[in-house]
Motif scaffolding. Structure first.
Motif, PDB file in Angstrom:
ATOM      1  N   THR A 174       0.802  -1.232   0.000  1.00  0.00           N
ATOM      2  CA  THR A 174       0.000   0.000   0.000  1.00  0.00           C
ATOM      3  C   THR A 174       0.834   1.281   0.000  1.00  0.00           C
ATOM      4  O   THR A 174       0.475   2.263  -0.647  1.00  0.00           O
ATOM      5  CB  THR A 174      -0.902   0.012   1.255  1.00  0.00           C
ATOM      6  OG1 THR A 174      -1.425  -1.290   1.431  1.00  0.00           O
ATOM      7  CG2 THR A 174      -2.031   0.999   1.130  1.00  0.00           C
ATOM      8  N   GLY A 175       1.883   1.273   0.788  1.00  0.00           N
ATOM      9  CA  GLY A 175       2.760   2.443   0.816  1.00  0.00           C
ATOM     10  C   GLY A 175       2.185   3.641   1.550  1.00  0.00           C
ATOM     11  O   GLY A 175       2.573   4.779   1.273  1.00  0.00           O
ATOM     12  N   SER A 176       1.295   3.397   2.535  1.00  0.00           N
ATOM     13  CA  SER A 176       0.742   4.551   3.255  1.00  0.00           C
ATOM     14  C   SER A 176       1.824   5.240   4.085  1.00  0.00           C
ATOM     15  O   SER A 176       1.766   6.456   4.297  1.00  0.00           O
ATOM     16  CB  SER A 176      -0.441   4.147   4.135  1.00  0.00           C
ATOM     17  OG  SER A 176      -0.021   3.359   5.215  1.00  0.00           O
ATOM     18  N   ASN A 177       2.808   4.483   4.540  1.00  0.00           N
ATOM     19  CA  ASN A 177       3.897   5.109   5.299  1.00  0.00           C
ATOM     20  C   ASN A 177       4.815   5.928   4.404  1.00  0.00           C
ATOM     21  O   ASN A 177       5.287   6.999   4.797  1.00  0.00           O
ATOM     22  CB  ASN A 177       4.673   4.045   6.081  1.00  0.00           C
ATOM     23  CG  ASN A 177       3.896   3.581   7.288  1.00  0.00           C
ATOM     24  OD1 ASN A 177       3.873   4.262   8.303  1.00  0.00           O
ATOM     25  ND2 ASN A 177       3.217   2.442   7.159  1.00  0.00           N
ATOM     26  N   ALA A 208       9.539   0.173   4.832  1.00  0.00           N
ATOM     27  CA  ALA A 208       8.189   0.588   5.232  1.00  0.00           C
ATOM     28  C   ALA A 208       7.194  -0.339   4.536  1.00  0.00           C
ATOM     29  O   ALA A 208       6.713  -0.050   3.453  1.00  0.00           O
ATOM     30  CB  ALA A 208       7.939   2.047   4.849  1.00  0.00           C
ATOM     31  N   GLY A 209       6.957  -1.485   5.179  1.00  0.00           N
ATOM     32  CA  GLY A 209       6.084  -2.466   4.561  1.00  0.00           C
ATOM     33  C   GLY A 209       6.792  -3.245   3.463  1.00  0.00           C
ATOM     34  O   GLY A 209       6.171  -3.629   2.475  1.00  0.00           O
ATOM     35  N   LEU A 254      10.004  -0.593  10.117  1.00  0.00           N
ATOM     36  CA  LEU A 254       8.795  -0.305  10.904  1.00  0.00           C
ATOM     37  C   LEU A 254       8.041  -1.605  11.089  1.00  0.00           C
ATOM     38  O   LEU A 254       7.752  -2.303  10.104  1.00  0.00           O
ATOM     39  CB  LEU A 254       7.940   0.707  10.120  1.00  0.00           C
ATOM     40  CG  LEU A 254       6.533   0.991  10.633  1.00  0.00           C
ATOM     41  CD1 LEU A 254       6.576   1.660  12.005  1.00  0.00           C
ATOM     42  CD2 LEU A 254       5.796   1.884   9.638  1.00  0.00           C
ATOM     43  N   HIS A 255       7.705  -1.931  12.342  1.00  0.00           N
ATOM     44  CA  HIS A 255       7.044  -3.212  12.626  1.00  0.00           C
ATOM     45  C   HIS A 255       5.817  -2.971  13.512  1.00  0.00           C
ATOM     46  O   HIS A 255       5.903  -2.241  14.501  1.00  0.00           O
ATOM     47  CB  HIS A 255       8.026  -4.154  13.333  1.00  0.00           C
ATOM     48  CG  HIS A 255       7.449  -5.499  13.581  1.00  0.00           C
ATOM     49  ND1 HIS A 255       7.312  -6.453  12.588  1.00  0.00           N
ATOM     50  CD2 HIS A 255       6.913  -6.061  14.709  1.00  0.00           C
ATOM     51  CE1 HIS A 255       6.750  -7.530  13.089  1.00  0.00           C
ATOM     52  NE2 HIS A 255       6.502  -7.322  14.378  1.00  0.00           N
ATOM     53  N   PRO A 256       4.681  -3.631  13.181  1.00  0.00           N
ATOM     54  CA  PRO A 256       3.448  -3.337  13.914  1.00  0.00           C
ATOM     55  C   PRO A 256       3.279  -4.129  15.216  1.00  0.00           C
ATOM     56  O   PRO A 256       2.274  -4.837  15.405  1.00  0.00           O
ATOM     57  CB  PRO A 256       2.350  -3.693  12.896  1.00  0.00           C
ATOM     58  CG  PRO A 256       2.943  -4.792  12.085  1.00  0.00           C
ATOM     59  CD  PRO A 256       4.428  -4.517  12.030  1.00  0.00           C
ATOM     60  N   TYR A 274      -1.417  -8.644  14.758  1.00  0.00           N
ATOM     61  CA  TYR A 274      -2.666  -8.208  15.417  1.00  0.00           C
ATOM     62  C   TYR A 274      -3.395  -9.395  16.035  1.00  0.00           C
ATOM     63  O   TYR A 274      -3.851  -9.345  17.182  1.00  0.00           O
ATOM     64  CB  TYR A 274      -3.577  -7.492  14.417  1.00  0.00           C
ATOM     65  CG  TYR A 274      -2.899  -6.368  13.693  1.00  0.00           C
ATOM     66  CD1 TYR A 274      -2.605  -5.178  14.349  1.00  0.00           C
ATOM     67  CD2 TYR A 274      -2.526  -6.496  12.361  1.00  0.00           C
ATOM     68  CE1 TYR A 274      -1.949  -4.150  13.698  1.00  0.00           C
ATOM     69  CE2 TYR A 274      -1.879  -5.482  11.698  1.00  0.00           C
ATOM     70  CZ  TYR A 274      -1.588  -4.309  12.371  1.00  0.00           C
ATOM     71  OH  TYR A 274      -0.939  -3.301  11.723  1.00  0.00           O
ATOM     72  N   GLU A 333       1.449   4.711  13.376  1.00  0.00           N
ATOM     73  CA  GLU A 333       2.690   4.286  12.701  1.00  0.00           C
ATOM     74  C   GLU A 333       3.232   5.430  11.849  1.00  0.00           C
ATOM     75  O   GLU A 333       4.436   5.664  11.801  1.00  0.00           O
ATOM     76  CB  GLU A 333       2.425   3.086  11.800  1.00  0.00           C
ATOM     77  CG  GLU A 333       2.238   1.787  12.537  1.00  0.00           C
ATOM     78  CD  GLU A 333       2.299   0.598  11.591  1.00  0.00           C
ATOM     79  OE1 GLU A 333       3.016  -0.342  11.891  1.00  0.00           O
ATOM     80  OE2 GLU A 333       1.626   0.624  10.546  1.00  0.00           O
TER      81      GLU A 333
HETATM   82  C1  GRF Z   1       2.823  -1.367   8.359  1.00  0.00           C
HETATM   83  O1  GRF Z   1       1.819  -1.845   9.207  1.00  0.00           O
HETATM   84  C2  GRF Z   1       4.181  -1.713   8.886  1.00  0.00           C
HETATM   85  O2  GRF Z   1       4.235  -1.757  10.284  1.00  0.00           O
HETATM   86  C3  GRF Z   1       4.403  -3.092   8.339  1.00  0.00           C
HETATM   87  O3  GRF Z   1       3.814  -3.077   7.063  1.00  0.00           O
HETATM   88  C4  GRF Z   1       2.776  -2.118   7.037  1.00  0.00           C
HETATM   89  C5  GRF Z   1       3.029  -1.218   5.848  1.00  0.00           C
HETATM   90  O4  GRF Z   1       1.914  -0.457   5.508  1.00  0.00           O
HETATM   91  N1  GRF Z   1       5.804  -3.411   8.307  1.00  0.00           N
HETATM   92  P1  GRF Z   1       1.969   0.547   4.268  1.00  0.00           P
HETATM   93  O5  GRF Z   1       2.331  -0.286   3.036  1.00  0.00           O
HETATM   94  O6  GRF Z   1       2.989   1.597   4.551  1.00  0.00           O
HETATM   95  O7  GRF Z   1       0.588   1.101   4.158  1.00  0.00           O
END
Ligand code: GRF
Length: 221
Positions: free
Chosen positions: A15-18, A91-92, A112-114, A126, A178
């Protein structure tokens, strides 16, 4: 300590939202970051569009095109080195990394880790939080070392688990946190306030004993 914009590369798989949050922060806050390269291991990753819109160079390096992990990682490393990135941001990026790759970028690659590491390394965080009955979870940013999600943790943000939560609701509430965590942590790198030494995190030159904690106002304590 600041010495101009920090050059970074962002690795994504989906998705790349980060990535989008970082791009937006460059435009709207004083994040002195220059994203010089985005790499995706999947051609269909939706996040590629965010980079294209922002005129950031994108390399799609599909793992399916390589005979093994080593050769795929070597191709990614070559692009990253050519980009001049000082910081590599995962980032994902949904790939297990070869030891050579993690060694090559030691001290300059973050993930980045959830979850609140060291809890719940790996996937499906989750559901594992919910099954365990924990009353809080969160997200972590750590330096990448050879072990999966195992490098020293730089910063975390916490989130209460509420009665009735499921994996989707946790993910939906954690996502914006995040983004804030990533922006605030990358900002510390831009100010050259975070460094890595022998499996430890240094903040302003001092080893931190606990990860920095992000508060609701977007700052660290
Ligand atoms: C995030 O939840 C991150 O913690 C995990 O992958 C997801 C990436 O989300 N490592 P996005 O692609 O940035 O939306």
């Amino acid at each position: 300590m600041k010495q101009g914009f920090l050059k970074a590369a962002v690795l994504i798989s989906g998705t790349g939202s980060n990535l989008k949050a970082l791009i937006d922060a460059i435009g709207t806050t004083r994040l002195d970051l220059n994203i010089v390269q985005v790499v995706s291991n999947r051609a269909e990753a939706a996040g590629i569009a965010h980079a294209t819109t922002a005129a950031i160079p994108v390399s799609v390096i599909s793992h399916a095109d390589f005979p093994d992990r080593q050769s795929h990682d070597a191709a990614v490393a070559k692009v990253l080195e050519q980009s001049g990135a000082e910081l590599i941001i995962l980032a994902g990026y949904m790939r297990i990394l070869s030891e050579d790759f993690t060694r090559h970028f030691s001290g300059r690659m973050i993930n980045l880790h959830p979850s609140l590491l060291p809890l719940y390394k790996g996937l499906d965080t989750y559901n594992r939080v919910l099954e365990s009955g924990d009353n809080e979870t969160g997200a972590s940013i750590h330096f990448v070392t050879a072990g999966l999600d195992s490098g020293p943790v730089i910063a975390q943000v916490k989130l209460p688990v509420l009665p009735g939560d499921d994996a989707d609701s946790l993910k939906a509430r954690l996502g914006p946190l995040e983004h804030k965590l990533l922006i605030a942590t990358v900002d510390l790198f831009c100010k050259r306030e975070i460094t890595y030494r022998q499996d430890a995190v240094l903040f302003l030159g001092e080893i931190i004993k606990q990860p920095l904690q992000l508060k609701p106002d977007g700052r660290f304590i």
